[in-house]
Design a protein around this motif. Structure first.
Motif, short mmCIF file in Angstrom:
data_model
loop_
_atom_site.label_atom_id
_atom_site.label_comp_id
_atom_site.label_asym_id
_atom_site.label_seq_id
_atom_site.Cartn_x
_atom_site.Cartn_y
_atom_site.Cartn_z
N ARG A 69 0.84 -1.20 0.00
CA ARG A 69 0.00 0.00 0.00
C ARG A 69 0.88 1.25 0.00
NH1 ARG A 69 -3.89 -1.55 4.37
NH2 ARG A 69 -2.44 -0.33 5.62
N GLY A 70 1.97 1.16 0.78
CA GLY A 70 2.90 2.29 0.86
C GLY A 70 3.49 2.64 -0.49
N LYS A 71 3.75 1.61 -1.29
CA LYS A 71 4.30 1.82 -2.63
C LYS A 71 3.30 2.59 -3.49
CE LYS A 71 6.10 -0.89 -6.50
NZ LYS A 71 6.44 -2.24 -6.94
N GLN A 72 2.04 2.16 -3.43
CA GLN A 72 0.98 2.84 -4.20
C GLN A 72 0.91 4.32 -3.82
OE1 GLN A 72 -1.55 0.95 -6.09
NE2 GLN A 72 -0.27 -0.88 -5.82
N ILE A 73 0.93 4.56 -2.50
CA ILE A 73 0.82 5.94 -2.01
C ILE A 73 2.02 6.77 -2.45
CG2 ILE A 73 0.76 7.36 0.10
CD1 ILE A 73 -0.72 4.81 1.33
N ALA A 74 3.19 6.14 -2.36
CA ALA A 74 4.42 6.86 -2.71
C ALA A 74 4.44 7.24 -4.18
CB ALA A 74 5.64 5.99 -2.39
N PHE A 75 3.84 6.40 -5.03
CA PHE A 75 3.91 6.63 -6.47
C PHE A 75 2.80 7.55 -6.98
CE2 PHE A 75 6.46 2.57 -7.78
CZ PHE A 75 7.44 2.94 -6.88
N LYS A 76 1.67 7.57 -6.28
CA LYS A 76 0.51 8.32 -6.77
C LYS A 76 0.76 9.82 -6.74
CE LYS A 76 -3.89 6.03 -6.30
NZ LYS A 76 -4.75 5.50 -5.27
N ARG A 77 0.48 10.48 -7.87
CA ARG A 77 0.69 11.92 -7.93
C ARG A 77 -0.14 12.69 -6.92
NH1 ARG A 77 3.15 13.79 -13.00
NH2 ARG A 77 3.82 11.89 -14.00
N LYS A 78 -1.37 12.24 -6.70
CA LYS A 78 -2.27 12.97 -5.79
C LYS A 78 -1.96 12.65 -4.33
CE LYS A 78 -5.26 14.78 -8.83
NZ LYS A 78 -5.68 16.17 -8.86
N LYS A 79 -1.10 11.66 -4.10
CA LYS A 79 -0.78 11.29 -2.71
C LYS A 79 0.64 11.74 -2.37
CE LYS A 79 -4.48 9.29 -1.11
NZ LYS A 79 -5.11 9.74 0.14
N GLY A 80 1.56 10.78 -2.24
CA GLY A 80 2.93 11.15 -1.86
C GLY A 80 3.70 11.78 -3.01
N ASN A 81 3.53 11.21 -4.21
CA ASN A 81 4.26 11.69 -5.38
C ASN A 81 5.76 11.79 -5.09
OD1 ASN A 81 4.56 12.45 -8.03
ND2 ASN A 81 3.99 14.59 -7.69
N CYS A 82 6.28 10.83 -4.31
CA CYS A 82 7.68 10.85 -3.91
C CYS A 82 8.58 10.78 -5.15
CB CYS A 82 8.01 9.67 -3.00
SG CYS A 82 6.83 9.43 -1.67
N GLN B 205 -0.44 23.90 0.61
CA GLN B 205 -0.34 22.68 1.40
C GLN B 205 1.02 22.00 1.23
OE1 GLN B 205 -3.19 19.60 0.38
NE2 GLN B 205 -3.19 18.81 2.46
N LEU B 206 1.64 22.19 0.06
CA LEU B 206 2.92 21.53 -0.17
C LEU B 206 4.11 22.35 0.34
CD1 LEU B 206 2.24 20.00 -3.71
CD2 LEU B 206 2.04 18.90 -1.48
N ASN B 207 3.81 23.54 0.87
CA ASN B 207 4.84 24.38 1.51
C ASN B 207 5.95 24.79 0.53
OD1 ASN B 207 5.53 25.70 3.93
ND2 ASN B 207 7.17 24.23 4.31
N PHE B 208 5.59 25.06 -0.70
CA PHE B 208 6.56 25.49 -1.71
C PHE B 208 6.52 27.00 -1.87
CE2 PHE B 208 5.82 21.28 -4.16
CZ PHE B 208 6.79 20.64 -3.43
N ALA B 209 7.66 27.56 -2.27
CA ALA B 209 7.72 28.94 -2.77
C ALA B 209 8.07 28.83 -4.25
CB ALA B 209 8.80 29.71 -2.02
N ARG B 258 -2.02 28.57 -12.48
CA ARG B 258 -1.75 27.15 -12.71
C ARG B 258 -0.68 26.65 -11.73
NH1 ARG B 258 -3.28 24.43 -17.04
NH2 ARG B 258 -3.63 26.28 -18.30
N CYS B 259 0.40 27.42 -11.55
CA CYS B 259 1.44 27.03 -10.58
C CYS B 259 0.84 26.87 -9.19
CB CYS B 259 2.54 28.10 -10.48
SG CYS B 259 3.54 28.28 -11.94
N HIS B 260 0.04 27.86 -8.79
CA HIS B 260 -0.46 27.86 -7.41
C HIS B 260 -1.43 26.72 -7.16
CE1 HIS B 260 0.84 32.28 -6.86
NE2 HIS B 260 1.81 31.42 -6.70
N LYS B 261 -2.19 26.34 -8.20
CA LYS B 261 -3.05 25.16 -8.03
C LYS B 261 -2.21 23.92 -7.82
CE LYS B 261 -7.19 26.61 -10.53
NZ LYS B 261 -7.80 26.58 -11.87
N GLN B 262 -1.11 23.81 -8.56
CA GLN B 262 -0.24 22.64 -8.40
C GLN B 262 0.46 22.64 -7.04
OE1 GLN B 262 2.08 23.00 -12.04
NE2 GLN B 262 1.01 21.26 -12.90
N MET B 263 0.70 23.84 -6.50
CA MET B 263 1.32 23.94 -5.18
C MET B 263 0.27 23.76 -4.08
SD MET B 263 3.45 27.26 -6.33
CE MET B 263 4.34 27.83 -4.89
N ARG B 264 -0.97 23.55 -4.50
CA ARG B 264 -2.11 23.44 -3.58
C ARG B 264 -2.22 24.68 -2.70
NH1 ARG B 264 -1.95 17.08 -1.82
NH2 ARG B 264 -1.31 16.28 -3.83
N ALA B 265 -2.08 25.82 -3.35
CA ALA B 265 -2.29 27.11 -2.67
C ALA B 265 -3.48 27.78 -3.33
CB ALA B 265 -1.06 27.99 -2.81
#
Lengths: 155, 297
Positions: A69-82, B205-209, B258-265
């Protein structure tokens, strides 16, 4: 053709819509909104919000999550996107800014340390570009434990 | 709540907020000398040697095929497309038709747009600029909005397709002319200072500048998935641009959105004073670099 028929059709539809609306409302409550975090505005309330203070959370009695599950979360763009910044075991098209994590299980880091770094790495590196996944509610406690389990299992 | 508990809670809130203010301002900075304009990149990403002139671009054309180093061209190799037909050119034609038709119906509109000069030729290179009468910093997009509000039946709002298209046309009349934002104007200089602060402000939310991806030591020059973030120097010169990933013309402020949406701001509306300050900051980082529209990005 009667009103009854129309009602008998519409009533379940209405009930379904109401239920689904409630479900989405509940789900939405859990998700942190962008407006809860700082923004660039000079006038909107988010312009006055400061960044959330650093939290060093290193639970020593950590029960590890599920590596798959951790792998899925890490890879998902909307989640960890590590993968945006880190090379990881089994991942493709990874970024290069962060350290290579594909053998991180052999790094000697304890699960609690890994958890703490994913939760909010600013306690170690105040200027890090890595998002504080726990402090800023990007991932839940369980999701971070899953990611920590995946990293521990990466060898 | 007992008074003691309340005191502890209040002290905690105070300490937390004091701390938070401190973190916002402690982002590591690479000093920028605004007077150096686009050449300030020499102490920054130091990639201007690859893209700063046509000769440099020609000399380093081979970097286009080198995925690890193509970022050093700062996307400027794409500006070779300016001579070919692409949707940006159609935008310029559409913008010309719009501005011509508004101006023929209401000559005051053109007079307002050209600041009384009657011709729009070369004007955009000095934007953003301070307007004394209106007492605010004007971008090209803001000028179109203002003049339409004053002289046309309908306001052409910033961020609307009509505003973007006509701004593209106005800027195309300065294509090739080096950007010269007037830093000796005190309001412009102050806007630059505010804009620089915003560039380093951690948001969302992603704490980016902006700086998290576009300064030395940040993600700049490294892969972020398939992309490699580039220098902020010389970048605004090609806006509004035709964005191939989304298939439409995009003005600078919608790029910020667009940038700010991706930064979740929380994104701000185009024309917001904060976005205008950010545009002033980035435009000064393009001083001396020629306006490059229409362009593809």
């Amino acid at each position: 053709m009667s009103i009854r028929r129309v009602v008998s059709f519409l009533l379940p539809v209405c009930v379904m819509l109401t239920v689904s609306a409630q479900v989405t409302a509940e789900q939405k409550e859990k998700v942190a909104k962008p407006s809860e975090f700082p923004c660039l505005s000079y006038t909107a309330p988010c312009g006055k919000i400061g960044v959330r203070p650093v939290v060093k959370k290193m639970p020593q009695d950590l029960s590890l999550g599920d590596p798959e599950r951790g792998k899925q979360i890490a890879f998902k763009r909307k989640k960890g996107n590590c993968l945006a910044c880190h090379r990881m075991n089994g991942g493709s098209q990874s970024g290069t800014r962060g350290p290579d994590l594909s053998r991180y299980g052999s790094s000697g880091r304890t699960a609690a340390e890994i958890y703490a770094m994913v939760y909010d790495n600013r306690w170690q590196f105040p200027d890090t570009v890595m998002p504080p996944f726990g402090t800023n509610e990007v991932l839940t406690d369980r999701e971070i434990r899953d990611v920590a389990a995946f990293l521990r299992a990466s060898r | 709540m007992k008074p003691k508990a309340m005191f502890v809670a209040l002290a905690g809130i105070f300490a937390a907020s004091a701390w938070a203010v401190e973190t916002e301002d402690r982002y590591p900075r690479t000093p920028i000398v605004p007077e150096q304009g686009v050449w300030g990149d020499q102490g920054f990403s130091n990639t201007i040697q690859y893209w700063g002139s046509k000769e440099a671009l020609n000399k380093n054309a081979s970097l286009q095929d080198d995925p690890d180093n193509v970022w050093k061209l700062n996307h400027k190799h794409k500006d070779g497309d300016r001579v070919d037909m692409h949707p940006g050119h159609i935008g310029v034609e559409e913008g010309r038709e719009m501005v011509d038709s508004w101006s023929s119906k209401k000559p005051e509109f053109l007079k307002c747009l050209s600041e009384g000069k009657g011709s729009l030729q070369g004007l955009a290179a000095n934007y953003p600029k301070y307007d004394e009468k209106l007492d605010r910093i004007m971008t090209v997009e803001a000028r179109i909005e203002h003049c339409s509000q004053t002289h046309l039946p309908k306001q052409i709002k910033q961020g609307s397709p009509a505003n973007t298209t006509s701004a593209l046309y106005v800027k195309s009349l300065s294509a090739g002319k080096p950007i010269q934002v007037d830093l000796s104007s005190a309001p412009v200089e102050q806007a630059y200072q505010r804009g620089e602060k915003l560039f380093y402000k951690r948001i969302g939310q992603l704490n980016f500048a902006c700086a998290s991806c576009h300064t030395p030591g940040s993600v700049m020059g490294h892969k972020l998935r398939g992309e490699v973030p580039t220098t902020p120097f010389g970048d605004v010169a090609h806006y509004p641009t035709y964005r191939t990933p989304v298939g439409e013309l995009e003005p600078l402020h919608l790029r910020f959105v667009r940038c700010h949406k991706q930064m979740r701001a929380k994104p701000l509306p185009p024309g917001d004073p904060a976005y205008t300050d950010l545009e002033v900051f980035l435009s000064v980082l393009s001083n001396d670099y020629p306006i490059s529209v229409p362009s593809l990005r």
